[in-house]
Write a protein that holds these residues in place. Structure first.
Motif, PDB file in Angstrom:
ATOM      1  N   MET A   1       0.830  -1.209   0.000  1.00 52.50           N
ATOM      2  CA  MET A   1       0.000   0.000   0.000  1.00 52.50           C
ATOM      3  C   MET A   1       0.861   1.254   0.000  1.00 52.50           C
ATOM      4  SD  MET A   1      -2.808  -0.876   2.910  1.00 52.50           S
ATOM      5  CE  MET A   1      -4.069  -2.122   2.749  1.00 52.50           C
ATOM      6  N   THR A   2       1.837   1.291   0.887  1.00 51.36           N
ATOM      7  CA  THR A   2       2.686   2.471   1.018  1.00 51.36           C
ATOM      8  C   THR A   2       3.467   2.730  -0.267  1.00 51.36           C
ATOM      9  OG1 THR A   2       2.884   2.073   3.395  1.00 51.36           O
ATOM     10  CG2 THR A   2       4.544   3.499   2.388  1.00 51.36           C
ATOM     11  N   ALA A   3       4.049   1.681  -0.822  1.00 52.19           N
ATOM     12  CA  ALA A   3       4.828   1.842  -2.049  1.00 52.19           C
ATOM     13  C   ALA A   3       3.950   2.315  -3.203  1.00 52.19           C
ATOM     14  CB  ALA A   3       5.509   0.521  -2.408  1.00 52.19           C
ATOM     15  N   LEU A   4       2.744   1.774  -3.315  1.00 44.49           N
ATOM     16  CA  LEU A   4       1.856   2.144  -4.416  1.00 44.49           C
ATOM     17  C   LEU A   4       1.353   3.576  -4.252  1.00 44.49           C
ATOM     18  CD1 LEU A   4       0.526   1.185  -6.997  1.00 44.49           C
ATOM     19  CD2 LEU A   4      -1.338   0.218  -5.621  1.00 44.49           C
ATOM     20  N   ALA A   5       1.035   3.974  -3.035  1.00 47.28           N
ATOM     21  CA  ALA A   5       0.598   5.355  -2.794  1.00 47.28           C
ATOM     22  C   ALA A   5       1.684   6.335  -3.196  1.00 47.28           C
ATOM     23  CB  ALA A   5       0.228   5.536  -1.323  1.00 47.28           C
ATOM     24  N   GLU A   6       2.927   6.010  -2.864  1.00 42.98           N
ATOM     25  CA  GLU A   6       4.032   6.892  -3.224  1.00 42.98           C
ATOM     26  C   GLU A   6       4.265   6.890  -4.735  1.00 42.98           C
ATOM     27  OE1 GLU A   6       6.514   6.649   0.988  1.00 42.98           O
ATOM     28  OE2 GLU A   6       7.144   5.397  -0.701  1.00 42.98           O
ATOM     29  N   GLU A   7       4.147   5.727  -5.341  1.00 42.25           N
ATOM     30  CA  GLU A   7       4.324   5.636  -6.800  1.00 42.25           C
ATOM     31  C   GLU A   7       3.272   6.458  -7.535  1.00 42.25           C
ATOM     32  OE1 GLU A   7       3.435   2.310 -10.233  1.00 42.25           O
ATOM     33  OE2 GLU A   7       4.285   1.592  -8.337  1.00 42.25           O
ATOM     34  N   LYS A   8       2.028   6.410  -7.067  1.00 41.32           N
ATOM     35  CA  LYS A   8       0.923   7.108  -7.721  1.00 41.32           C
ATOM     36  C   LYS A   8       0.771   8.548  -7.244  1.00 41.32           C
ATOM     37  CE  LYS A   8      -0.650   3.544 -10.116  1.00 41.32           C
ATOM     38  NZ  LYS A   8      -0.767   3.551 -11.591  1.00 41.32           N
ATOM     39  N   ASN A   9       1.586   8.941  -6.274  1.00 44.27           N
ATOM     40  CA  ASN A   9       1.497  10.287  -5.693  1.00 44.27           C
ATOM     41  C   ASN A   9       0.083  10.569  -5.186  1.00 44.27           C
ATOM     42  OD1 ASN A   9       2.647  12.730  -4.892  1.00 44.27           O
ATOM     43  ND2 ASN A   9       2.009  13.777  -6.763  1.00 44.27           N
ATOM     44  N   ALA A  10      -0.505   9.568  -4.558  1.00 40.55           N
ATOM     45  CA  ALA A  10      -1.870   9.679  -4.037  1.00 40.55           C
ATOM     46  C   ALA A  10      -1.840  10.038  -2.555  1.00 40.55           C
ATOM     47  CB  ALA A  10      -2.611   8.361  -4.230  1.00 40.55           C
ATOM     48  N   ILE A  11      -2.921  10.645  -2.101  1.00 39.93           N
ATOM     49  CA  ILE A  11      -3.109  10.864  -0.668  1.00 39.93           C
ATOM     50  C   ILE A  11      -3.548   9.528  -0.061  1.00 39.93           C
ATOM     51  CG2 ILE A  11      -4.411  12.088   1.102  1.00 39.93           C
ATOM     52  CD1 ILE A  11      -2.542  13.885  -0.552  1.00 39.93           C
ATOM     53  N   PHE A  12      -2.762   9.038   0.892  1.00 37.94           N
ATOM     54  CA  PHE A  12      -3.101   7.789   1.571  1.00 37.94           C
ATOM     55  C   PHE A  12      -3.079   8.064   3.065  1.00 37.94           C
ATOM     56  CE2 PHE A  12      -1.571   3.300   2.845  1.00 37.94           C
ATOM     57  CZ  PHE A  12      -2.868   2.916   3.126  1.00 37.94           C
ATOM     58  N   MET A  13      -4.259   8.195   3.632  1.00 32.79           N
ATOM     59  CA  MET A  13      -4.406   8.481   5.062  1.00 32.79           C
ATOM     60  C   MET A  13      -4.901   7.223   5.735  1.00 32.79           C
ATOM     61  SD  MET A  13      -6.621  11.507   6.847  1.00 32.79           S
ATOM     62  CE  MET A  13      -6.895  11.561   8.631  1.00 32.79           C
ATOM     63  N   SER A  14      -4.022   6.592   6.501  1.00 31.97           N
ATOM     64  CA  SER A  14      -4.377   5.375   7.212  1.00 31.97           C
ATOM     65  C   SER A  14      -4.442   5.679   8.700  1.00 31.97           C
ATOM     66  CB  SER A  14      -3.347   4.272   6.930  1.00 31.97           C
ATOM     67  OG  SER A  14      -3.850   3.011   7.306  1.00 31.97           O
ATOM     68  N   LEU A  15      -5.526   5.273   9.330  1.00 34.77           N
ATOM     69  CA  LEU A  15      -5.739   5.581  10.739  1.00 34.77           C
ATOM     70  C   LEU A  15      -4.897   4.678  11.637  1.00 34.77           C
ATOM     71  CD1 LEU A  15      -9.580   6.224  10.733  1.00 34.77           C
ATOM     72  CD2 LEU A  15      -7.689   7.773  10.211  1.00 34.77           C
ATOM     73  N   PRO A  16      -4.696   5.074  12.907  1.00 33.35           N
ATOM     74  CA  PRO A  16      -5.349   6.123  13.667  1.00 33.35           C
ATOM     75  C   PRO A  16      -4.903   7.545  13.262  1.00 33.35           C
ATOM     76  CG  PRO A  16      -4.453   4.440  15.137  1.00 33.35           C
ATOM     77  CD  PRO A  16      -3.874   4.204  13.773  1.00 33.35           C
ATOM     78  N   PHE A  17      -5.752   8.510  13.638  1.00 35.16           N
ATOM     79  CA  PHE A  17      -5.462   9.931  13.471  1.00 35.16           C
ATOM     80  C   PHE A  17      -5.371  10.540  14.858  1.00 35.16           C
ATOM     81  CE2 PHE A  17      -7.077  14.358  12.788  1.00 35.16           C
ATOM     82  CZ  PHE A  17      -5.973  14.816  12.088  1.00 35.16           C
ATOM     83  N   ASP A  18      -4.165  10.901  15.269  1.00 39.74           N
ATOM     84  CA  ASP A  18      -3.924  11.317  16.653  1.00 39.74           C
ATOM     85  C   ASP A  18      -3.865  12.825  16.843  1.00 39.74           C
ATOM     86  OD1 ASP A  18      -3.565   8.648  17.669  1.00 39.74           O
ATOM     87  OD2 ASP A  18      -1.620   8.621  16.672  1.00 39.74           O
ATOM     88  N   TRP A  19      -3.929  13.598  15.759  1.00 37.21           N
ATOM     89  CA  TRP A  19      -3.678  15.030  15.875  1.00 37.21           C
ATOM     90  C   TRP A  19      -4.896  15.781  16.408  1.00 37.21           C
ATOM     91  CZ3 TRP A  19       0.548  18.141  13.503  1.00 37.21           C
ATOM     92  CH2 TRP A  19       1.718  17.387  13.418  1.00 37.21           C
ATOM     93  N   ASN A  20      -5.280  15.436  17.635  1.00 35.30           N
ATOM     94  CA  ASN A  20      -6.349  16.126  18.332  1.00 35.30           C
ATOM     95  C   ASN A  20      -5.743  17.198  19.243  1.00 35.30           C
ATOM     96  OD1 ASN A  20      -5.787  14.877  21.054  1.00 35.30           O
ATOM     97  ND2 ASN A  20      -6.196  13.026  19.857  1.00 35.30           N
ATOM     98  N   PRO A  21      -6.544  18.108  19.803  1.00 37.37           N
ATOM     99  CA  PRO A  21      -5.980  19.198  20.611  1.00 37.37           C
ATOM    100  C   PRO A  21      -5.109  18.750  21.780  1.00 37.37           C
ATOM    101  CG  PRO A  21      -8.212  19.745  19.980  1.00 37.37           C
ATOM    102  CD  PRO A  21      -7.981  18.320  19.528  1.00 37.37           C
ATOM    103  N   VAL A  22      -5.463  17.660  22.461  1.00 39.68           N
ATOM    104  CA  VAL A  22      -4.651  17.206  23.598  1.00 39.68           C
ATOM    105  C   VAL A  22      -3.296  16.704  23.115  1.00 39.68           C
ATOM    106  CG1 VAL A  22      -4.479  15.496  25.450  1.00 39.68           C
ATOM    107  CG2 VAL A  22      -6.641  16.681  25.037  1.00 39.68           C
ATOM    108  N   PHE A  23      -3.278  15.912  22.053  1.00 39.45           N
ATOM    109  CA  PHE A  23      -2.022  15.418  21.485  1.00 39.45           C
ATOM    110  C   PHE A  23      -1.141  16.575  21.043  1.00 39.45           C
ATOM    111  CE2 PHE A  23       0.580  14.191  17.878  1.00 39.45           C
ATOM    112  CZ  PHE A  23       1.116  12.971  18.241  1.00 39.45           C
ATOM    113  N   LEU A  24      -1.710  17.552  20.344  1.00 39.43           N
ATOM    114  CA  LEU A  24      -0.923  18.679  19.838  1.00 39.43           C
ATOM    115  C   LEU A  24      -0.381  19.533  20.984  1.00 39.43           C
ATOM    116  CD1 LEU A  24      -3.202  19.668  16.830  1.00 39.43           C
ATOM    117  CD2 LEU A  24      -0.974  18.547  16.722  1.00 39.43           C
ATOM    118  N   ALA A  25      -1.191  19.711  22.027  1.00 40.35           N
ATOM    119  CA  ALA A  25      -0.694  20.452  23.189  1.00 40.35           C
ATOM    120  C   ALA A  25       0.425  19.688  23.882  1.00 40.35           C
ATOM    121  CB  ALA A  25      -1.845  20.721  24.165  1.00 40.35           C
ATOM    122  N   ALA A  26       0.282  18.369  23.989  1.00 38.19           N
ATOM    123  CA  ALA A  26       1.322  17.560  24.637  1.00 38.19           C
ATOM    124  C   ALA A  26       2.668  17.727  23.948  1.00 38.19           C
ATOM    125  CB  ALA A  26       0.904  16.092  24.641  1.00 38.19           C
ATOM    126  N   CYS A  27       2.645  17.853  22.623  1.00 38.70           N
ATOM    127  CA  CYS A  27       3.905  18.018  21.883  1.00 38.70           C
ATOM    128  C   CYS A  27       4.687  19.239  22.363  1.00 38.70           C
ATOM    129  CB  CYS A  27       3.617  18.148  20.387  1.00 38.70           C
ATOM    130  SG  CYS A  27       2.972  16.646  19.601  1.00 38.70           S
TER     131      CYS A  27
END
Length: 370
Positions: free
Chosen positions: A108-134
């Motif tokens: 999947m990763t190699a094909l997404a890069e080859e096709k220059n496609a957006i490949f968003m695979s979960l989890p998605f952690d960039w919530n306000p608490v995670f971003l503040a913790a950074c």
């Protein structure tokens, strides 16, 4: 503004959240649903006012003018539709886990890069608490990083359909739950170098739902020791055997501790160093000199999964958590299975450039007195 047109592959309850998120956005709509049984796709389409439905995702992709697809099928059915979409140059939002084999994740990763496609695979952690913790993983507050703990444990899935059937799920707590704390930790700390694990089925006979008895053959008891380049260990757990849900992350430092979603606080910094400016002083686990930075949390941008995916489609930017990052997360998961089977440490082969990279000196505990 061009309307973003999406197709949904999968008609289970997980798909509902994405239909509902899209309904809250302007210029975004689902135009088709697809399920193994066409009646299910039709019912989901009727429930959310979607004009078209299919029982073959390839036909849907070739018929509809789609900007992207969302894949919410059972775990073992992620790889084929994701690869089919990427082959066509379509952008993909894929539910967790990425796939049920590391080889499919790599493809999947190699094909997404080859096709220059957006490949968003979960989890998605960039919530306000995670971003503040950074912002607070900083030597001023916690000193050198010395270790971490994280877990997502719960009584177990309440549904009795495929979650407890290894031939369908191809994994239990590791792929369904452990993916979350592993993703959070490497998102906060960066790539790891190795993993050791114990994995087993602790409760083969379960009572679920409204008292139904089921036979389980999936892993439900998992402990990982993930090692980082500086020698720090993170203990990561998932146990489908608690009487309540525990979903916390703790980062230990020589001078302080950072805790996410622990003891009733969204974020706490315990510090023996500088007080945390703009944060409310609290008592956490009976300790003084603890602070909860509510202002920092509230100022962070809040995005739904669909809104972040659509942002990537409109801007051409890759997701905040790249497919390389999620490939690393999944190598840790599949490496854990290999470690548990062999009794040996598994050395990780993947890495990724963190979106919010830490100063390497934070991990350096061996070249000076700390």
């Amino acid at each position: 503004m061009k309307t973003i047109k999406l197709g949904m592959i999968g008609s289970g309850h997980v798909s509902n959240r994405y239909f509902e998120q899209a309904a809250q956005m302007e210029g975004v709509r689902f135009v088709a649903t697809c399920a193994k049984h066409k009646d299910n796709a039709a019912k989901k389409a009727a429930a959310y006012g979607i004009p078209n439905w299919y029982d073959d995702y390839r036909v849907m992709m070739d018929t509809e003018e789609l900007d992207g697809v969302v894949v919410t099928t059972p775990h073992s059915m992620h790889a084929e539709p994701v690869l089919a979409a990427l082959e066509r140059g379509l952008n993909v939002l894929n539910e967790k886990p990425m796939a049920t084999s590391f080889e499919d994740c790599q493809r999947m990763t190699a094909l997404a890069e080859e096709k220059n496609a957006i490949f968003m695979s979960l989890p998605f952690d960039w919530n306000p608490v995670f971003l503040a913790a950074c912002e607070y993983i900083d030597e001023r507050y916690i000193g050198k990083i010395t270790g971490a703990e994280a877990q997502l444990s719960l009584p177990g899935p309440w549904r009795d359909n495929w979650y407890y059937n290894k031939s369908i799920a191809h994994g239990g707590a590791v792929l369904d739950c452990l993916v979350y704390p592993v993703s959070r930790l490497v998102g906060l700390l960066g790539p790891a170098v190795s993993v050791m694990a114990e994995v087993n089925t602790l409760i083969p006979y379960r009572i679920v739902g409204e008292g139904k008895k089921v036979r389980s053959n999936v892993d439900d008891n998992v402990t990982l020791i993930v090692q980082f380049a500086g020698g720090q260990h993170a203990v990561i757990r998932s146990l489908w055997g608690l009487s309540y849900k525990q979903n916390n992350t703790i980062i230990y430092g020589r001078k302080g501790t950072l805790a996410l979603n622990d003891s009733g606080f969204p974020l706490v910094i315990h510090t023996t160093g500088e007080p945390v400016p703009g944060a409310e002083q609290v008592t956490w686990r009976g300790l003084e000199s603890c602070y909860t930075p509510l202002e920092s949390i509230h100022k962070q941008k809040k995005e739904s999964v669909i809104s972040h995916f659509v942002h990537c489609l409109r801007s051409g930017e890759q997701p905040a958590q790249s497919c390389r990052q999620q490939l690393h997360v999944h190598e840790i998961l599949f490496g854990a299975y290999q470690s548990a089977e062999s009794g040996q440490r598994y050395s990780l082969t993947t890495t990724f450039p963190p979106r919010s990279a830490l100063d390497p000196s934070l991990f350096d505990t061996r070249t000076g007195y700390v």
